[in-house]
Scaffold this active site. Structure first.
Site, short mmCIF file in Angstrom:
data_model
loop_
_atom_site.label_atom_id
_atom_site.label_comp_id
_atom_site.label_asym_id
_atom_site.label_seq_id
_atom_site.Cartn_x
_atom_site.Cartn_y
_atom_site.Cartn_z
N CYS A 194 1.03 -22.48 39.38
CA CYS A 194 2.45 -22.86 39.25
C CYS A 194 2.62 -24.25 38.64
O CYS A 194 3.72 -24.64 38.28
CB CYS A 194 3.14 -22.79 40.60
SG CYS A 194 3.04 -21.17 41.32
N HIS A 219 9.61 -26.12 39.79
CA HIS A 219 9.01 -24.82 40.06
C HIS A 219 9.76 -24.16 41.21
O HIS A 219 10.06 -24.79 42.22
CB HIS A 219 7.53 -24.99 40.42
CG HIS A 219 6.92 -23.73 40.93
ND1 HIS A 219 6.99 -22.54 40.23
CD2 HIS A 219 6.27 -23.44 42.09
CE1 HIS A 219 6.40 -21.60 40.93
NE2 HIS A 219 5.96 -22.11 42.06
N ASN A 264 9.46 -16.04 42.48
CA ASN A 264 8.51 -17.07 42.04
C ASN A 264 7.73 -16.50 40.84
O ASN A 264 6.92 -15.60 41.01
CB ASN A 264 7.57 -17.41 43.20
CG ASN A 264 6.50 -18.43 42.82
OD1 ASN A 264 6.31 -18.72 41.63
ND2 ASN A 264 5.79 -18.94 43.81
N1 ACO Z 1 9.34 -8.93 55.63
C1 ACO Z 1 9.47 -8.97 56.96
N2 ACO Z 1 8.63 -9.65 57.76
C2 ACO Z 1 7.64 -10.33 57.17
C3 ACO Z 1 7.44 -10.33 55.78
C4 ACO Z 1 8.35 -9.59 54.99
N3 ACO Z 1 8.27 -9.53 53.65
N4 ACO Z 1 6.38 -11.09 55.49
C5 ACO Z 1 5.90 -11.57 56.64
N5 ACO Z 1 6.66 -11.10 57.66
C6 ACO Z 1 6.52 -11.37 59.09
C7 ACO Z 1 5.14 -11.83 59.46
O1 ACO Z 1 4.28 -10.74 59.67
C8 ACO Z 1 5.42 -12.59 60.76
O2 ACO Z 1 5.53 -11.65 61.81
P1 ACO Z 1 4.98 -12.00 63.28
O3 ACO Z 1 5.77 -13.21 63.71
O4 ACO Z 1 5.28 -10.78 64.04
O5 ACO Z 1 3.52 -12.30 63.10
C9 ACO Z 1 6.80 -13.18 60.55
O6 ACO Z 1 7.39 -12.43 59.44
C10 ACO Z 1 6.79 -14.65 60.16
O7 ACO Z 1 5.82 -14.81 59.14
P2 ACO Z 1 5.49 -16.25 58.56
O8 ACO Z 1 4.44 -16.14 57.50
O9 ACO Z 1 5.26 -17.19 59.70
O10 ACO Z 1 6.89 -16.61 57.87
P3 ACO Z 1 7.37 -17.99 57.30
O11 ACO Z 1 8.59 -18.43 57.97
O12 ACO Z 1 6.26 -18.97 57.17
O13 ACO Z 1 7.80 -17.58 55.81
C11 ACO Z 1 6.97 -17.59 53.55
C12 ACO Z 1 6.85 -17.00 54.95
C13 ACO Z 1 8.34 -17.25 53.00
C14 ACO Z 1 5.90 -16.97 52.68
C15 ACO Z 1 6.81 -19.14 53.64
O14 ACO Z 1 5.69 -19.47 54.41
C16 ACO Z 1 6.68 -19.74 52.27
O15 ACO Z 1 7.58 -19.72 51.46
N6 ACO Z 1 5.53 -20.36 51.99
C17 ACO Z 1 5.26 -20.92 50.69
C18 ACO Z 1 4.69 -19.83 49.84
C19 ACO Z 1 4.61 -20.19 48.39
O16 ACO Z 1 5.37 -21.01 47.90
N7 ACO Z 1 3.68 -19.53 47.71
C20 ACO Z 1 3.56 -19.60 46.31
C21 ACO Z 1 2.86 -20.81 45.85
S1 ACO Z 1 2.93 -20.79 44.17
C22 ACO Z 1 1.45 -20.40 43.35
O17 ACO Z 1 0.78 -21.28 42.90
C23 ACO Z 1 1.01 -18.99 43.16
#
Ligand code: ACO
Length: 337
Positions: A120, A264, A294
């Protein structure tokens, strides 16, 4: 952090290309255990685009289409380009790189062409590289493309829901050119990495080369993105404000001196945290993740193209590009237009 440039550099134009297929959060509800509400609340994403390989949509064709739009809008032709840089972490094949294929299709005259892989941050790293090469006088007209197809590396199933809802496929491009006004171009830039955080976000290719001991190679297909979302979230929220502050310091500017923050788009909450930290007005920090998800190296040129086609980027303005992602990598590029 450094400033550079014996010659002036201008970003002349931009272009984008999107796959035909739109995938909404509602569409995903029918493929996996997720909800529109979960995705929207956690990320701000409402829809994303996804390639259909059967229609000939791939990294090369998407990147080429964005490039064609950018060079047409710049009023240049393929032979005018002397360098093509393609930022991508999802090339169609390991070799050749995507850039020579795009350069050839545009009809360049033996232009230099290479891919730059920094996830990214790839578009920002490419902008800085191109600006330095133009500013030094080595090159005069450079095409920079950002293109990524993360749909290839996520699984549209409940098992893959933590990554597949986040990403979209897209391409964006800009044409940059040397100019006679040395005041135009890069005011400050940064390109940083921390390979110690590589395990937070990676795509393994074989089971003997897993970066993270905790990842079971049998539990999830190889070639699919592994992401520790909360660690990436924490990294982004902590690095992003520092990056803005350090880039402003290097240029001797304050947050209000910047006309547009082109960031980004990884998560609307990450962008909002940075916006509030510096009290940046909403109109100066465009968020379009709701429509594209993203799109990795394409996300920054997608935002820039919106501002550009709406004629919001004006001569004399200052624009800060900011990226962060896998590697871990992060970088900035502060421009005087
Ligand atoms: N739908 C429903 N539930 C989901 C989903 C989904 N799509 N995905 C995960 N869950 C569940 C999980 O299983 C978890 O359930 P549990 O509590 O029963 O275990 C719960 O939701 C919470 O999951 P978390 O991972 O703790 O959720 P969080 O609040 O951290 O949000 C997210 C997740 C949106 C991915 C966040 O952590 C985030 O945005 N992180 C940054 C990611 C990012 O920017 N990545 C790209 C980088 S760019 C690159 O270089 C490629």
């Amino acid at each position: 952090m450094s400033t550079s440039g014996a010659f002036g550099v201008q970003i002349l134009s931009s272009g984008v290309a999107l796959p035909q297929r739109v995938v909404t959060n509602r569409d995903l509800e029918s493929l996996m255990d997720t909800t529109d509400e979960w995705i929207t609340k956690r990320t701000g994403i409402r829809q994303r685009y996804s390639v259909d390989p059967a229609k000939g949509e791939n990294t090369r064709t998407l990147g080429l289409n964005a490039a064609k739009q950018a060079i047409e809008r710049a009023g240049v032709t393929g032979p005018d380009l002397d360098l093509v840089i393609v930022a991508t972490m999802t090339p169609d094949m390991p070799t050749p790189a995507t850039a020579p294929l795009i350069a050839h299709a545009l009809g360049t005259n033996d232009a230099g062409a290479f891919d730059l892989s920094a996830a990214c941050s790839g578009f920002v790293f490419s902008l800085n590289t191109a600006a330095a090469l133009i500013g030094s006088g080595a090159y005069s007209t450079v095409l920079v493309v950002g293109v990524d197809l993360l749909s290839r590396h996520v699984e549209f199933s409940t098992r893959g829901r933590s990554t597949s809802v986040l990403f979209g496929d897209a391409a964006g491009a800009v044409v940059m050119r040397r100019c006679t006004d040395p005041a135009k171009g890069l005011l400050a830039q940064a390109m940083c990495s921390d390979g110690g955080g590589a395990t937070h976000l990676y795509i393994p290719c074989d089971k003997d080369n897993m970066l993270c001991e905790d990842d079971d190679p049998e539990a999830f297909p190889l070639d699919q993105l592994r992401m520790h979302g909360q660690q990436v979230f924490r990294f982004a929220v902590s690095k992003f404000p520092n990056l803005i502050a350090e880039t402003l310091d290097a240029a001797g500017l304050g947050p209000n001196d910047i006309d547009h923050y082109v960031c980004h788009q990884s998560n609307a909450r990450i962008l909002e945290a940075a916006r509030q930290r510096f009290d940046i007005p909403t109109e100066k920090l465009r968020v379009n993740i709701d429509r594209y998800g993203n799109t990795v190296a394409a996300s920054i040129p997608l935002v820039f193209d919106e501002l550009n086609t709406e004629h919001l980027i004006k001569p004399g303005q200052k624009v800060m590009f900011l990226g962060f992602g896998a590697g871990l990598t992060w970088g900035s590029s502060l421009w005087q237009f």
